[in-house]
Design a protein around this motif. Structure first.
Motif, PDB file in Angstrom:
ATOM      1  N   ALA A  15      14.408 -24.872   8.576  1.00 24.90           N
ATOM      2  CA  ALA A  15      14.589 -24.937   7.025  1.00 24.90           C
ATOM      3  C   ALA A  15      13.498 -24.208   6.166  1.00 24.90           C
ATOM      4  O   ALA A  15      13.575 -23.835   4.968  1.00 24.90           O
ATOM      5  CB  ALA A  15      14.426 -26.823   6.715  1.00 24.90           C
ATOM      6  N   VAL A  16      12.279 -24.549   6.820  1.00 28.24           N
ATOM      7  CA  VAL A  16      10.908 -24.040   6.048  1.00 28.24           C
ATOM      8  C   VAL A  16      11.431 -22.419   6.269  1.00 28.24           C
ATOM      9  O   VAL A  16      11.049 -21.763   5.330  1.00 28.24           O
ATOM     10  CB  VAL A  16       9.853 -24.218   6.894  1.00 28.24           C
ATOM     11  N   MET A  17      11.636 -21.924   7.319  1.00 27.70           N
ATOM     12  CA  MET A  17      11.573 -20.401   7.542  1.00 27.70           C
ATOM     13  C   MET A  17      12.790 -19.893   6.553  1.00 27.70           C
ATOM     14  O   MET A  17      12.468 -18.614   6.065  1.00 27.70           O
ATOM     15  CB  MET A  17      11.977 -19.888   8.972  1.00 27.70           C
ATOM     16  N   LYS A 141       4.218 -31.026   1.164  1.00 27.58           N
ATOM     17  CA  LYS A 141       3.182 -31.800   2.072  1.00 27.58           C
ATOM     18  C   LYS A 141       2.804 -30.784   3.252  1.00 27.58           C
ATOM     19  O   LYS A 141       1.629 -30.726   3.607  1.00 27.58           O
ATOM     20  CB  LYS A 141       3.317 -33.138   2.031  1.00 27.58           C
ATOM     21  N   VAL A 142       3.920 -30.717   4.069  1.00 24.12           N
ATOM     22  CA  VAL A 142       4.032 -29.803   5.330  1.00 24.12           C
ATOM     23  C   VAL A 142       3.373 -28.384   5.018  1.00 24.12           C
ATOM     24  O   VAL A 142       2.479 -28.038   5.786  1.00 24.12           O
ATOM     25  CB  VAL A 142       5.227 -29.674   5.802  1.00 24.12           C
ATOM     26  N   ALA A 143       3.770 -27.763   3.914  1.00 27.65           N
ATOM     27  CA  ALA A 143       3.224 -26.642   3.639  1.00 27.65           C
ATOM     28  C   ALA A 143       1.724 -26.679   3.313  1.00 27.65           C
ATOM     29  O   ALA A 143       0.981 -25.754   3.894  1.00 27.65           O
ATOM     30  CB  ALA A 143       3.920 -26.089   2.285  1.00 27.65           C
ATOM     31  N   ALA A 144       1.147 -27.694   2.540  1.00 27.86           N
ATOM     32  CA  ALA A 144      -0.110 -27.856   2.302  1.00 27.86           C
ATOM     33  C   ALA A 144      -0.898 -28.118   3.530  1.00 27.86           C
ATOM     34  O   ALA A 144      -1.927 -27.254   3.628  1.00 27.86           O
ATOM     35  CB  ALA A 144      -0.526 -29.088   1.374  1.00 27.86           C
ATOM     36  N   GLN A 145      -0.440 -28.679   4.437  1.00 27.94           N
ATOM     37  CA  GLN A 145      -0.989 -28.923   5.674  1.00 27.94           C
ATOM     38  C   GLN A 145      -1.088 -27.824   6.446  1.00 27.94           C
ATOM     39  O   GLN A 145      -2.336 -27.368   6.964  1.00 27.94           O
ATOM     40  CB  GLN A 145      -0.321 -29.980   6.575  1.00 27.94           C
ATOM     41  N   GLY A 154       9.142 -23.880  -1.434  1.00 31.89           N
ATOM     42  CA  GLY A 154       9.984 -24.558  -2.575  1.00 31.89           C
ATOM     43  C   GLY A 154      10.516 -23.349  -3.510  1.00 31.89           C
ATOM     44  O   GLY A 154      11.393 -23.745  -4.462  1.00 31.89           O
ATOM     45  N   ASP A 155       9.899 -22.306  -3.785  1.00 31.99           N
ATOM     46  CA  ASP A 155      10.124 -21.661  -4.909  1.00 31.99           C
ATOM     47  C   ASP A 155      10.340 -20.132  -4.620  1.00 31.99           C
ATOM     48  O   ASP A 155       9.470 -19.241  -4.724  1.00 31.99           O
ATOM     49  CB  ASP A 155       9.138 -21.582  -6.053  1.00 31.99           C
ATOM     50  N   LEU A 283       3.584 -34.963   9.505  1.00 31.03           N
ATOM     51  CA  LEU A 283       2.108 -34.483   9.207  1.00 31.03           C
ATOM     52  C   LEU A 283       1.115 -35.014  10.422  1.00 31.03           C
ATOM     53  O   LEU A 283       0.226 -34.156  10.644  1.00 31.03           O
ATOM     54  CB  LEU A 283       1.466 -35.130   7.856  1.00 31.03           C
ATOM     55  N   LYS A 284       1.389 -36.205  11.002  1.00 33.39           N
ATOM     56  CA  LYS A 284       0.662 -36.507  12.048  1.00 33.39           C
ATOM     57  C   LYS A 284       0.985 -35.690  13.287  1.00 33.39           C
ATOM     58  O   LYS A 284       0.106 -35.271  14.100  1.00 33.39           O
ATOM     59  CB  LYS A 284       1.066 -37.991  12.365  1.00 33.39           C
TER      60      LYS A 284
END
Length: 290
Positions: A15-17, A141-145, A154-155, A283-284
């Motif tokens: 999903a992220v990729m 939040k995952v991206a920020a970590q 997301g954009d 995140l953990k």
């Protein structure tokens, strides 16, 4: 390096990729003007290379003009002699990044949606914690970590940073091929990771460059894109001092295909009462692996 949460982990990466890769080919379609004392033939070669760079940079904008498309993602993760594969099919809103997909990973099928930078997943074979049908993970939040910017997750319309990371010498025309029956031009692209948002941290895991391949149709739209990368784990992630270098690497190959441009995309968040928020756990787990 340990491969943890393999089923969900592989799909989250998909999903992220999906947005990261798609963003990687965008831009304003402009190439930098360069002076040259080379011969006429060399200038012609440089001109062709610059033309290819312009097309690759403009690919996302050309694709986004269709507003939506059907999308297929094939991904393979390899680490410590183990391989995880996932296949996803669905549709994506090319302007907003929202998507709906059915993903098959390790013999299990999962319904997946990305809405407003939030990932939702539903497995027909098991309930989420709390007896809910869906889990959700906030990709921002995952991206920020991970030291990534929101535009990478997301954009996908915000692609200027990627365009600046691709120079004329980084684009090579491979030839012409048919993808799903469509004539395409195949390019190899090299991205300077240090020029990306969060590039310093990304360079530690990916190295100085990120190789990509893109296949563009006659209208300059993306029909297929592939990334093959090797991520280096921190030395502390290795539990045994005698582990080989390869055991500290995770190899990932992601192939995305686009078709049926203009198709309808019905991406809606599930009812809140049916969803368990798993962002904290994600995140953990990310902290443990990082």
């Amino acid at each position: 390096m340990r491969v943890k949460g393999t089923r969900t982990g592989a799909i989250v990466v998909s999903a992220v990729m999906g947005t990261v890769v798609l963003s990687g080919c965008g831009g304003d379609g402009e190439s930098e003007a360069k002076g040259s004392d080379a011969s006429q033939s060399a200038s012609g070669s440089d001109g062709a290379r610059e033309q290819g760079t312009t097309k690759v940079r403009a690919a996302y904008d050309k694709t986004a003009e269709a507003e939506s498309a059907r999308m297929a993602i094939r991904m393979k993760l390899s680490a410590e002699g183990k391989t995880i594969t996932s296949d996803g099919k669905g549709a994506i809103d090319l302007a907003e990044g929202d998507s709906v997909m059915k993903v098959t990973a390790q013999g299990e099928s999962i319904e997946q949606r990305v809405v407003d930078q939030v990932l939702y997943q539903k497995s027909p074979d098991q309930k989420a914690p709390g007896g809910k049908s869906w889990i959700k993970i906030d990709l921002k939040k995952v991206a920020a970590q991970q030291g990534l910017s929101n535009q990478q997750i997301g954009d996908p319309a915000q692609t200027a940073a990627y365009s600046k990371a691709i120079t004329d010498k980084d684009v090579k025309k491979v030839g012409t091929e048919k993808i799903d029956g469509v004539n395409t031009t195949h390019y190899k692209v090299t991205v300077d990771v240090s020029k990306l948002p969060g590039g310093d941290r990304m360079s530690q895991q990916l190295g100085p460059t990120l190789p990509m391949q893109v296949w563009l149709d006659d209208e300059g739209r993306l029909r297929q894109q592939q990334i093959d990368m090797t991520l280096e784990a921190p030395a502390s992630a290795s539990a045994k001092p005698d582990n080989s270098a390869s055991s500290n690497q995770l190899k990932m190959s992601t192939v995305m295909q686009f078709s049926d441009f203009g198709t309808e995309v019905d991406a809606e968040a599930p009812p809140a009462e049916q969803v368990t928020d798993m962002t904290g756990q994600a995140l953990k787990d990310g902290n443990k692996q990082g």
